[in-house]
Design a protein around this motif. Structure first.
Motif, PDB file in Angstrom:
ATOM      1  N   ARG A   1      12.949  83.373  45.608  1.00 51.23           N
ATOM      2  CA  ARG A   1      13.418  84.416  44.696  1.00 51.23           C
ATOM      3  C   ARG A   1      13.622  83.859  43.295  1.00 51.23           C
ATOM      4  NH1 ARG A   1      18.568  85.533  48.272  1.00 51.23           N
ATOM      5  NH2 ARG A   1      18.291  83.259  48.435  1.00 51.23           N
ATOM      6  N   ALA A   2      13.466  84.711  42.297  1.00 46.83           N
ATOM      7  CA  ALA A   2      13.680  84.289  40.914  1.00 46.83           C
ATOM      8  C   ALA A   2      15.146  84.007  40.645  1.00 46.83           C
ATOM      9  CB  ALA A   2      13.156  85.357  39.954  1.00 46.83           C
ATOM     10  N   THR A   3      16.034  84.744  41.311  1.00 40.97           N
ATOM     11  CA  THR A   3      17.470  84.603  41.090  1.00 40.97           C
ATOM     12  C   THR A   3      18.180  84.401  42.423  1.00 40.97           C
ATOM     13  OG1 THR A   3      17.357  86.076  39.169  1.00 40.97           O
ATOM     14  CG2 THR A   3      19.527  85.694  40.125  1.00 40.97           C
ATOM     15  N   ILE A   4      19.012  83.384  42.490  1.00 41.83           N
ATOM     16  CA  ILE A   4      19.831  83.133  43.674  1.00 41.83           C
ATOM     17  C   ILE A   4      21.214  83.713  43.383  1.00 41.83           C
ATOM     18  CG2 ILE A   4      20.641  81.423  45.322  1.00 41.83           C
ATOM     19  CD1 ILE A   4      17.581  81.484  44.900  1.00 41.83           C
ATOM     20  N   PRO A   5      21.661  84.730  44.110  1.00 40.77           N
ATOM     21  CA  PRO A   5      22.818  85.514  43.680  1.00 40.77           C
ATOM     22  C   PRO A   5      24.159  84.798  43.722  1.00 40.77           C
ATOM     23  CG  PRO A   5      22.048  86.261  45.828  1.00 40.77           C
ATOM     24  CD  PRO A   5      21.040  85.278  45.327  1.00 40.77           C
ATOM     25  N   ARG A   6      24.389  83.946  44.710  1.00 43.02           N
ATOM     26  CA  ARG A   6      25.727  83.391  44.893  1.00 43.02           C
ATOM     27  C   ARG A   6      25.793  81.927  44.438  1.00 43.02           C
ATOM     28  NH1 ARG A   6      25.209  86.305  49.978  1.00 43.02           N
ATOM     29  NH2 ARG A   6      26.735  88.000  50.100  1.00 43.02           N
ATOM     30  N   PRO A   7      26.862  81.537  43.717  1.00 42.00           N
ATOM     31  CA  PRO A   7      27.021  80.127  43.337  1.00 42.00           C
ATOM     32  C   PRO A   7      27.042  79.192  44.537  1.00 42.00           C
ATOM     33  CG  PRO A   7      28.554  81.516  42.104  1.00 42.00           C
ATOM     34  CD  PRO A   7      27.919  82.382  43.146  1.00 42.00           C
ATOM     35  N   SER A   8      27.657  79.616  45.636  1.00 46.51           N
ATOM     36  CA  SER A   8      27.716  78.760  46.820  1.00 46.51           C
ATOM     37  C   SER A   8      26.323  78.518  47.392  1.00 46.51           C
ATOM     38  CB  SER A   8      28.623  79.383  47.883  1.00 46.51           C
ATOM     39  OG  SER A   8      28.180  80.698  48.224  1.00 46.51           O
ATOM     40  N   GLU A   9      25.476  79.515  47.309  1.00 46.57           N
ATOM     41  CA  GLU A   9      24.097  79.369  47.792  1.00 46.57           C
ATOM     42  C   GLU A   9      23.320  78.416  46.888  1.00 46.57           C
ATOM     43  OE1 GLU A   9      20.482  82.347  49.244  1.00 46.57           O
ATOM     44  OE2 GLU A   9      22.410  83.185  48.605  1.00 46.57           O
ATOM     45  N   ARG A  10      23.571  78.505  45.587  1.00 51.40           N
ATOM     46  CA  ARG A  10      22.895  77.594  44.653  1.00 51.40           C
ATOM     47  C   ARG A  10      23.313  76.150  44.892  1.00 51.40           C
ATOM     48  NH1 ARG A  10      23.915  82.059  41.129  1.00 51.40           N
ATOM     49  NH2 ARG A  10      25.666  81.009  40.091  1.00 51.40           N
ATOM     50  N   LEU A  11      24.585  75.937  45.238  1.00 55.34           N
ATOM     51  CA  LEU A  11      25.044  74.584  45.554  1.00 55.34           C
ATOM     52  C   LEU A  11      24.329  74.052  46.796  1.00 55.34           C
ATOM     53  CD1 LEU A  11      26.926  72.131  45.354  1.00 55.34           C
ATOM     54  CD2 LEU A  11      28.643  73.468  46.618  1.00 55.34           C
ATOM     55  N   LEU A  12      24.214  74.875  47.819  1.00 57.44           N
ATOM     56  CA  LEU A  12      23.521  74.454  49.036  1.00 57.44           C
ATOM     57  C   LEU A  12      22.051  74.147  48.749  1.00 57.44           C
ATOM     58  CD1 LEU A  12      25.121  76.989  51.543  1.00 57.44           C
ATOM     59  CD2 LEU A  12      25.614  74.540  51.359  1.00 57.44           C
TER      60      LEU A  12
ATOM     61  N   GLU B   1       8.885  88.402  44.202  1.00 57.89           N
ATOM     62  CA  GLU B   1       9.760  89.314  43.480  1.00 57.89           C
ATOM     63  C   GLU B   1      10.659  90.038  44.477  1.00 57.89           C
ATOM     64  OE1 GLU B   1       7.668  91.958  40.898  1.00 57.89           O
ATOM     65  OE2 GLU B   1       6.292  90.391  40.188  1.00 57.89           O
ATOM     66  N   THR B   2      11.839  90.385  44.027  1.00 60.28           N
ATOM     67  CA  THR B   2      12.747  91.157  44.872  1.00 60.28           C
ATOM     68  C   THR B   2      13.002  92.511  44.236  1.00 60.28           C
ATOM     69  OG1 THR B   2      14.645  90.110  43.792  1.00 60.28           O
ATOM     70  CG2 THR B   2      13.880  89.151  45.867  1.00 60.28           C
ATOM     71  N   ARG B   3      13.470  93.435  45.062  1.00 58.48           N
ATOM     72  CA  ARG B   3      13.779  94.781  44.594  1.00 58.48           C
ATOM     73  C   ARG B   3      15.286  94.993  44.663  1.00 58.48           C
ATOM     74  NH1 ARG B   3       9.173  97.873  48.170  1.00 58.48           N
ATOM     75  NH2 ARG B   3      10.477  97.087  49.849  1.00 58.48           N
ATOM     76  N   ALA B   4      15.815  95.711  43.702  1.00 59.63           N
ATOM     77  CA  ALA B   4      17.248  95.984  43.691  1.00 59.63           C
ATOM     78  C   ALA B   4      17.610  96.895  44.857  1.00 59.63           C
ATOM     79  CB  ALA B   4      17.648  96.640  42.374  1.00 59.63           C
ATOM     80  N   VAL B   5      18.676  96.562  45.551  1.00 66.58           N
ATOM     81  CA  VAL B   5      19.164  97.402  46.644  1.00 66.58           C
ATOM     82  C   VAL B   5      20.641  97.683  46.415  1.00 66.58           C
ATOM     83  CG1 VAL B   5      17.480  96.609  48.338  1.00 66.58           C
ATOM     84  CG2 VAL B   5      19.623  95.379  48.089  1.00 66.58           C
ATOM     85  N   ARG B   6      21.042  98.868  46.781  1.00 66.88           N
ATOM     86  CA  ARG B   6      22.450  99.236  46.657  1.00 66.88           C
ATOM     87  C   ARG B   6      23.180  98.834  47.926  1.00 66.88           C
ATOM     88  NH1 ARG B   6      22.593 105.253  43.822  1.00 66.88           N
ATOM     89  NH2 ARG B   6      21.628 104.625  41.834  1.00 66.88           N
ATOM     90  N   LYS B   7      23.701  97.627  47.886  1.00 63.34           N
ATOM     91  CA  LYS B   7      24.378  97.102  49.057  1.00 63.34           C
ATOM     92  C   LYS B   7      25.444  96.126  48.590  1.00 63.34           C
ATOM     93  CE  LYS B   7      23.414  94.836  53.489  1.00 63.34           C
ATOM     94  NZ  LYS B   7      22.366  94.262  54.345  1.00 63.34           N
ATOM     95  N   PRO B   8      26.687  96.324  48.976  1.00 61.20           N
ATOM     96  CA  PRO B   8      27.738  95.407  48.528  1.00 61.20           C
ATOM     97  C   PRO B   8      27.533  94.009  49.085  1.00 61.20           C
ATOM     98  CG  PRO B   8      28.574  96.871  50.232  1.00 61.20           C
ATOM     99  CD  PRO B   8      27.216  97.385  49.863  1.00 61.20           C
ATOM    100  N   ARG B   9      27.766  93.017  48.246  1.00 66.68           N
ATOM    101  CA  ARG B   9      27.673  91.627  48.677  1.00 66.68           C
ATOM    102  C   ARG B   9      29.086  91.061  48.800  1.00 66.68           C
ATOM    103  NH1 ARG B   9      22.662  89.276  48.568  1.00 66.68           N
ATOM    104  NH2 ARG B   9      21.035  90.353  47.390  1.00 66.68           N
ATOM    105  N   GLY B  10      29.509  90.817  50.016  1.00 66.51           N
ATOM    106  CA  GLY B  10      30.823  90.227  50.225  1.00 66.51           C
ATOM    107  C   GLY B  10      30.798  88.737  49.937  1.00 66.51           C
TER     108      GLY B  10
END
Length: 205
Positions: free
Chosen positions: A110-121, A177-186
């Motif tokens: 993916r172009a963008t990794i959403p969570r900082p914790s995921e980027r650290l991993l 590429e990813t598509r925007a989805v309406r889904k809460p990220r906990g």
């Protein structure tokens, strides 16, 4: 040409699973693993054209993946998220290097990794394997490799790739590429435990 099965783990995705399956099923057999959903996920997936297997209770993403790997019968399996974030047209790009016997596991980066914790991993994973997006839900791999993975960690971030590398798999990635989805990220609380597992693979695998 090697046969491909798209494995879609799904939990309470009745509002999204239908379009996802319909797009995929135009070109590939789709196996939806309904992970003990309490809504109409299984019915919607089946109506859209998927084969559906149902976990008796909500056992989690990794358990659903492993069930899909066992129940698929093709030489290549593709994992695909049920929420519609990924594009079905990218599946072919991931499968091609495996069909040409260049790689055993291909990640959809993916172009963008959403969570900082995921980027650290991801950064830690790169100490051993040269990939940018180790936690993507879009992957293609040989089924023989998939069946050989223990996947005994809190989630797949980092360790899916590190375990495959420890087993000698040739690993690469292609941009998707990813598509925007309406889904809460906990908050991904499991990433705290996952940090331990990534370090374990880095030090001992």
């Amino acid at each position: 040409m090697t046969e491909v099965t798209v494995v879609v783990p799904a939990y309470d995705e009745a509002d999204r699973i239908g379009p996802v399956v319909r797009e995929l099923a135009r070109n590939y057999p789709v196996l939806v693993v309904d992970d003990g959903s309490t809504d109409r996920t299984a019915a919607e997936a089946r109506t859209a054209g998927a084969t559906v297997v149902r976990q008796p209770r909500n056992s989690g993403y990794i358990a659903a993946l492993k069930r899909g790997f066992r129940d698929a019968s093709s030489g290549i399996v593709v994992t695909f998220d049920a929420d519609g974030e990924h594009r079905p047209e990218d599946v072919e790009k991931l499968v091609r290097p495996i069909e040409r016997d260049r790689l055993d596991l291909v990640l959809g980066a993916r172009a963008t990794i959403p969570r900082p914790s995921e980027r650290l991993l991801d950064e830690l994973t790169r100490l051993k394997v040269d990939v940018r997006d180790s936690g993507t839900g879009l992957r293609a791999l040989r089924r023989s490799l998939a069946l050989d993975l223990e996947l005994d960690t809190a989630c797949t971030c980092g360790t899916f790739v590190l375990e495959a590398a420890a087993k000698g798999a040739r690993i690469g990635e292609v941009p998707v590429e990813t598509r925007a989805v309406r889904k809460p990220r906990g908050i991904a609380w499991q990433h705290g435990e996952q940090l331990f597992h990534v370090l374990r693979y880095l030090l001992f695998a």
